[in-house]
Design a protein around this motif. Structure first.
Motif, PDB file in Angstrom:
ATOM      1  N   GLU A 123       8.083 -28.556  51.664  1.00 21.43           N
ATOM      2  CA  GLU A 123       8.740 -29.640  52.407  1.00 21.43           C
ATOM      3  C   GLU A 123       8.690 -29.364  53.902  1.00 21.43           C
TER       4      GLU A 123
ATOM      5  N   ASP B 174      11.576 -24.334  50.961  1.00 18.70           N
ATOM      6  CA  ASP B 174      12.363 -24.851  52.083  1.00 18.70           C
ATOM      7  C   ASP B 174      11.550 -24.904  53.379  1.00 18.70           C
TER       8      ASP B 174
ATOM      9  N   ASP C 272      14.936 -26.760  48.307  1.00 21.71           N
ATOM     10  CA  ASP C 272      15.257 -25.806  49.367  1.00 21.71           C
ATOM     11  C   ASP C 272      15.142 -24.366  48.896  1.00 21.71           C
TER      12      ASP C 272
END
Ligand code: C2E
Ligand code: CA
Ligand code: CA
Ligand code: CA
Length: 278
Positions: A235, A201, A179
Motif C-alpha cells: 500500500e 504497511d 498495515d
C-alpha cells in the motif's frame, strides 16, 4: 465568599483546548451524518503486478460535511470509535459496499470490493450474519467481498479476532491483514488466521528505495507470506522506483497514488474502461 466550583468550571471552559471542542462538535454532527446521507465511499484500485490490471478496489469512507466539505476518516473514525458510533458507521459501510457491488454487476462490472473493519465490529456477535444478509440482499457472492483488519488491532484482542475471522471465513468472505509490520505479531501467528491477503504497511513501502533494511524486511515478508499461501499487496506506492522494486520482490498487487487515487464510484467506472477486472 468565593464560589470556587463555579469559577473553576468557567476557567476549565475557557481553557478547554480547541481540539476537544472540535471533537465535540464533530461528534454531534456525526450522529446526524448517516441519516442525512452525508457519508460516501471512495474506491482505490488494487493493481495486479503482472498484468497491470485491476484486481479489485478498497472502499474508503468519506464524510461530506455540510460546512467543512469532504473529510477523511482519520478525522472522524477515532471519534466514532471512542463514542460508540463505529458500529453504525461500519454497518452503513457494509450495506453501501454491497449495494455498490450489485449496481456495478448490473452494468457488467464485477468488482471485488474490500472494506475496512474496526476491532469494535469484530467484537459484535452478529457481524458475520449482518454481512451475510447484506450480501444476499444484493445478490453478491461472498467471495467478492474482502474484509481488511489492521494487524495491530487484530492482535490486540486475539480471541475475538480469531472467532470473528472463523465466522467470516465460514460465510465465504475473504480476509486481509492490513498495515502489516506496524504491530508485533510474528508471521507464524498468521498461520492461525484464515486470511487470504496481507497488506504491507506504507511506512515500509516508503523506505524501499532508500533503505536496504526496509527492502530486506519487505522481501522476507513477501516470501514468507507466499509460503503461507497469502497474496501480498503493497500500500502507499507513490513512485515508479518503489513500484519497480516491489515487482522485483514478487509483490502480487500494488496500491497507491502512483497507480490510482481513491475516487468516487462514477469516476472509478470511467477509470476502469479498458482495464476490466481480472
Ligand atoms: P488504510 O486502510 O491503511 O487505508 C489507506 C490510506 O492511505 C487511505 O487513507 C488512502 O487514501 C491512503 N493512501 C492510498 N494510497 C496512498 C499513497 O500512495 N500515499 C499516501 N500518503 N496515502 C495513500 P484514508 O482514506 O484517509 O483512510 C485512512 C484510514 O482510515 C484507513 O487506513 C483505514 O484504517 C481507515 N478507514 C477508512 N475507511 C474506513 C471504514 O470504512 N471503516 C473503518 N473502520 N476504517 C476506515
Ligand atoms: Ca485498509
Ligand atoms: Ca492499510
Ligand atoms: Ca496504512
Amino acid at each position: 465568599a468565593k464560589r470556587a466550583g463555579g469559577s473553576t468550571y468557567a476557567l476549565y471552559e475557557t481553557h478547554m483546548d480547541e481540539g476537544a471542542q472540535e471533537q465535540l462538535h464533530l461528534l454531534n454532527d456525526l450522529r446526524l451524518a448517516i441519516d442525512q446521507g452525508q457519508l460516501q465511499l471512495h474506491y482505490q484500485p488494487k493493481i495486479d503486478g503482472q498484468h497491470g490490471q485491476i484486481r479489485g478496489v478498497e472502499a474508503l469512507l468519506r464524510w461530506n460535511h455540510p460546512e467543512r466539505g469532504l473529510l477523511n476518516p482519520g478525522l472522524f473514525i477515532p471519534i466514532a470509535e471512542r463514542f460508540g458510533l463505529i458500529n453504525s458507521l461500519g454497518n452503513w459501510v457494509i450495506d453501501e459496499a454491497c449495494r455498490q457491488m450489485h449496481a456495478w454487476a448490473e452494468i457488467g462490472l464485477h468488482m471485488r470490493v474490500a472494506i475496512n473493519l474496526s476491532v469494535h465490529q469484530l467484537r459484535e456477535e452478529d457481524l458475520a450474519r449482518r454481512i451475510e444478509a447484506a450480501l444476499a440482499r444484493n445478490f453478491v457472492e461472498p467471495s467478492q467481498l474482502l474484509c481488511e483488519i489492521t494487524e495491530s488491532v487484530a492482535m490486540e484482542d486475539i480471541k475475538s479476532t480469531q472467532r470473528a475471522f472463523e465466522q467470516l471465513a465460514r460465510i465465504g468472505v475473504f480476509l486481509s491483514i492490513d498495515d502489516f509490520g506496524t504491530g508485533y505479531s510474528s508471521l507464524s501467528y498468521l498461520r492461525q488466521l484464515p486470511a487470504r491477503q496481507l497488506k504491507i504497511d506504507r511506512s515500509f513501502v516508503c523506505d524501499v528505495e532508500g533503505s536496504a533494511d526496509a527492502r530486506a524486511i519487505v522481501s522476507a515478508v513477501i516470501q514468507l507470506a507466499h509460503e503461507l499461501g497469502l497474496r501480498v499487496v503493497a500500500e502507499g506506492v507513490e513512485t515508479q522506483g518503489q513500484r519497480d522494486i516491489l515487482l522485483a520482490l514478487h509483490c502480487d498487487e500494488l496500491q497507491g497514488y502512483f497507480l490510482a487515487r481513491p475516487m468516487a464510484a462514477a469516476t472509478l467506472e470511467a477509470w476502469t474502461e479498458g482495464r476490466k477486472p481480472v
